[in-house]
Design a protein around this motif. Structure first.
Motif, short mmCIF file in Angstrom:
data_model
loop_
_atom_site.label_atom_id
_atom_site.label_comp_id
_atom_site.label_asym_id
_atom_site.label_seq_id
_atom_site.Cartn_x
_atom_site.Cartn_y
_atom_site.Cartn_z
N SER A 1 35.96 -68.38 -77.99
CA SER A 1 35.15 -67.73 -77.08
C SER A 1 33.82 -67.45 -78.10
O SER A 1 32.59 -67.65 -77.54
N ALA A 2 34.14 -66.76 -79.38
CA ALA A 2 33.08 -66.60 -80.10
C ALA A 2 31.97 -67.92 -80.72
O ALA A 2 30.83 -67.85 -80.73
N VAL A 3 32.86 -68.59 -80.86
CA VAL A 3 32.41 -70.18 -81.27
C VAL A 3 31.44 -70.78 -80.14
O VAL A 3 30.42 -71.13 -80.35
N ALA A 4 31.93 -70.49 -78.89
CA ALA A 4 31.17 -71.14 -77.66
C ALA A 4 29.83 -70.23 -77.63
O ALA A 4 28.83 -70.86 -77.25
N ARG A 5 29.90 -68.92 -77.73
CA ARG A 5 28.75 -68.04 -77.73
C ARG A 5 27.82 -68.12 -78.63
O ARG A 5 26.51 -68.52 -78.35
N ASN A 6 28.16 -68.64 -79.75
CA ASN A 6 27.06 -68.78 -81.09
C ASN A 6 26.73 -70.24 -80.70
O ASN A 6 25.56 -70.50 -81.15
N ALA A 7 27.58 -71.15 -80.35
CA ALA A 7 26.83 -72.54 -80.25
C ALA A 7 25.85 -72.53 -78.92
O ALA A 7 24.84 -73.13 -79.12
N ALA A 8 25.93 -71.57 -78.01
CA ALA A 8 25.01 -71.57 -76.96
C ALA A 8 23.57 -70.95 -77.48
O ALA A 8 22.36 -71.47 -77.12
N ALA A 9 24.08 -70.25 -78.34
CA ALA A 9 22.74 -69.34 -78.96
C ALA A 9 22.04 -70.35 -79.76
O ALA A 9 20.88 -70.11 -80.00
N ALA A 10 22.81 -71.35 -80.54
CA ALA A 10 21.98 -72.12 -81.45
C ALA A 10 21.54 -73.36 -80.54
O ALA A 10 20.85 -74.21 -81.27
N GLY A 11 21.77 -73.58 -79.37
CA GLY A 11 21.46 -74.89 -78.60
C GLY A 11 22.40 -75.82 -78.48
O GLY A 11 21.94 -77.16 -77.98
N VAL A 12 23.56 -75.56 -78.95
CA VAL A 12 24.61 -76.74 -78.97
C VAL A 12 25.11 -76.42 -77.51
O VAL A 12 25.96 -75.58 -77.07
N ASP A 13 25.15 -77.55 -76.90
CA ASP A 13 25.80 -77.76 -75.47
C ASP A 13 26.59 -78.81 -75.21
O ASP A 13 27.11 -79.41 -76.30
N ARG A 14 27.41 -79.11 -74.13
CA ARG A 14 28.24 -80.45 -74.04
C ARG A 14 27.66 -81.36 -73.09
O ARG A 14 28.36 -82.05 -72.45
N SER A 15 26.29 -81.61 -73.55
CA SER A 15 25.56 -82.56 -72.76
C SER A 15 25.97 -84.02 -73.25
O SER A 15 25.74 -84.78 -72.38
#
Length: 549
Positions: free
Chosen positions: A436-450
């Motif tokens: 969950s923390a990795v997913a939150r950090n990814a969202a903050a950095a602009g990494v998504d599942r596009s």
């Protein structure tokens, strides 16, 4: 590649090679994970299973299959091993595709249909309402509820049932103990001690609408029996609910004696020729079905024997439409299994199918290797309430369900109180919180599942992690088939370990000024897939999956 898709492709290959020499079904295609990843991603013994039917040696049939299987898209290699095993390797793209499959399936990933439509009655705990829930009952609460969840994942219709014993010698001793406490007298020699007895006696007095001083001894004992049992059972139900265990049915033992079920059961067995009379008593000839002696059903004085209730209760369940009746019993009931299975067969049912009995072993609390005796309320026993107060519901449920019920269980309180990797439940929950923390950090950095490029998931730790995710449906199906919830806990611990190693080796968020690429996005898919499977596994154990720790 999803294991089910690989199995379907293998079935087609095997049917092509075998042709008309033998019939081949999906049951002949068993995929397993090799003990060592050096041997590939999957192994199958299909050639060994079919060799005799086809009329060739297993290794020869394996060699024939090898060339055909190598043409399956996504299979990068096939090797013949040992007496005829086929070891398969998948290319990175085929293996990595599973990450997207898991995320898109969500909580449904891992579910199967092996038990689709099977109506199951799962009876567990069923502790007599004569005291707080002890550790043996707590173990069955954790195991039974987890087993129900696992069976439901394979399509079964499970009814959780509690057999409520509100009559008999133990209840009489309980009532006498309450009366003695109310009168300020010592606990009867065969009675129940502990502060809870005095607590309930005071509650009965406080809530009574009659003057108990006007009652004779028999009436007073009956008054305390009726009120005390209801209060104690209310406490047990609340303890179980707080533990995350709620039953669909609370079946009263009195009902099978009062509603004619005993008579119906005896008549059914008499019609089948298994009942006889001797010395004024009615017997069931259980020795015809492997029991060590025949069993009295009705005593010579006309009173029903204890076994009559078992007969009536089982028939009641079957008449309610249950295909399979599962009973979880404590270690002190080991001697009951033979007579219960004989009873099942006497009714014309199949032991081990229509009736299944699991026997659980003892549970002890230890600290630094020494037994812990800490119950103030119950006196000599350690209760579920004591355990939960010490470590919490999650740790208690996990600890009680993570070991095979066939073995005695020592629960180390000091270990379960640690917030470290030595504590199994913390280790698994922390892995989920980390996803969950990795997913939150990814969202903050602009990494998504596009975007998703499965071929980029080519690191060795990613192959190992994907392999474990692929194995989850098999583990879940096997846990249901063998009635062993502890397999889910052990799988979760293995998956958590693989995830922690992947986390140390592979980054989802780019370092420094590196641009976000499809490898980062694909790793986010893998991260989220792992979080989903950890969440599902913990859910089957009735344990929460925190997002922060």
């Amino acid at each position: 590649m999803h294991p089910a898709a690989l199995a379907d492709a293998l079935l087609t290959c095997v049917q092509d090679v075998v042709g008309e020499r033998a019939e081949v079904s999906a049951a002949d295609i068993v995929l397993e994970r090799p003990r060592s990843r050096e041997h590939g991603d999957w192994t199958t013994n299909a050639a060994m299973r079919l060799a005799k039917r086809v009329g060739v040696a297993p290794r020869d049939l394996a060699a024939q299959l090898q060339e055909r299987i190598a043409t399956i898209p996504g299979v990068s290699g096939v090797e013949v091993a040992g007496p005829g095993f086929l070891n398969l390797r998948l290319d990175a793209a085929a293996a990595g595709e599973l990450a997207r499959t898991v995320v898109e399936a969500g909580g449904a990933y891992g579910r199967g249909d092996a038990l689709q439509g099977v109506a199951m009655n799962l009876e567990f705990v069923s502790a007599n309402p004569t005291g707080p829930m002890h550790l043996g009952g707590a173990r069955w609460a954790a195991v039974g509820d987890s087993l129900a969840r696992i069976l439901e994942s394979q399509g079964a219709r499970v009814t959780r049932e509690y057999y409520f014993n509100d009559h008999g010698a133990q209840i009489d001793r309980f009532a006498r103990s309450l009366v003695a406490a109310w009168r300020g007298q010592p606990t009867p020699e065969d009675g129940y001690g502990g502060a809870y007895i005095a607590d309930i006696a005071r509650r009965v007095e406080a809530e009574s609408e009659i003057d108990m001083l006007d009652l004779d001894d028999d009436a007073l004992q009956e008054h305390f029996r009726a009120a005390g049992v209801q209060m104690m059972f209310g406490e047990i139900k609340q303890e179980l609910a707080d533990f995350g265990v709620v039953f669909d049915v609370y079946f009263h033992e009195h009902d099978v004696q009062a509603n004619g079920d005993v008579e119906r059961a005896i008549e059914r067995l008499r019609e089948r020729g298994h009942v006889f009379e001797q010395e004024g008593a009615i017997w069931l000839r259980t020795t015809d079905f492997g029991d060590d002696r025949d069993r009295v059903v009705v005593r010579s004085n006309g009173e029903p024997a204890y076994f009559s209730g078992d007969l009536a209760y089982y028939l009641n369940k079957r008449d309610r439409g249950f295909d399979q009746c599962l009973i979880l019993l404590g270690a002190d009931h080991h001697g009951y299994v033979g007579r219960l299975m004989a009873m099942c067969e006497a009714f014309g049912d199949e032991p081990g199918v229509n009736l299944q009995v699991l026997i659980g072993q003892l549970v002890n609390l230890v600290r630094d290797g020494k037994p812990v005796r800490m119950s103030k309320r119950a006196g000599t026993i350690v209760t579920m309430e004591d355990l939960v107060e010490a470590v919490g519901v999650d740790a208690a449920r996990y600890a009680l369900a993570r070991s095979s019920v066939d073995s005695p269980l020592d629960i180390d309180l000091a270990l379960l109180q640690k917030r470290s990797n030595d504590n199994p439940v913390f280790y698994v929950q922390y892995a989920h919180a980390r996803t969950s923390a990795v997913a939150r950090n990814a969202a903050a950095a602009g990494v998504d599942r596009s975007a998703f490029d499965a071929a980029t998931l080519d690191h060795p730790t990613e192959a190992a992690l994907l392999g474990a995710l692929a194995d989850f449906p098999r583990v879940l199906a096997q846990a249901a088939q063998l009635r062993e919830p502890h397999r889910i806990a052990r799988f979760a611990e293995e998956l958590a370990g693989l995830y922690h190693r992947w986390y140390d080796a592979c980054r989802v968020v780019p370092v420094g000024d590196d641009a976000i690429g499809d490898r980062n996005r694909s790793r986010l898919w893998l991260n989220d897939a792992t979080g989903q499977v950890l969440r599902t596994a913990l859910g089957h154990l009735g344990v929460s999956a925190p997002e922060r720790m």
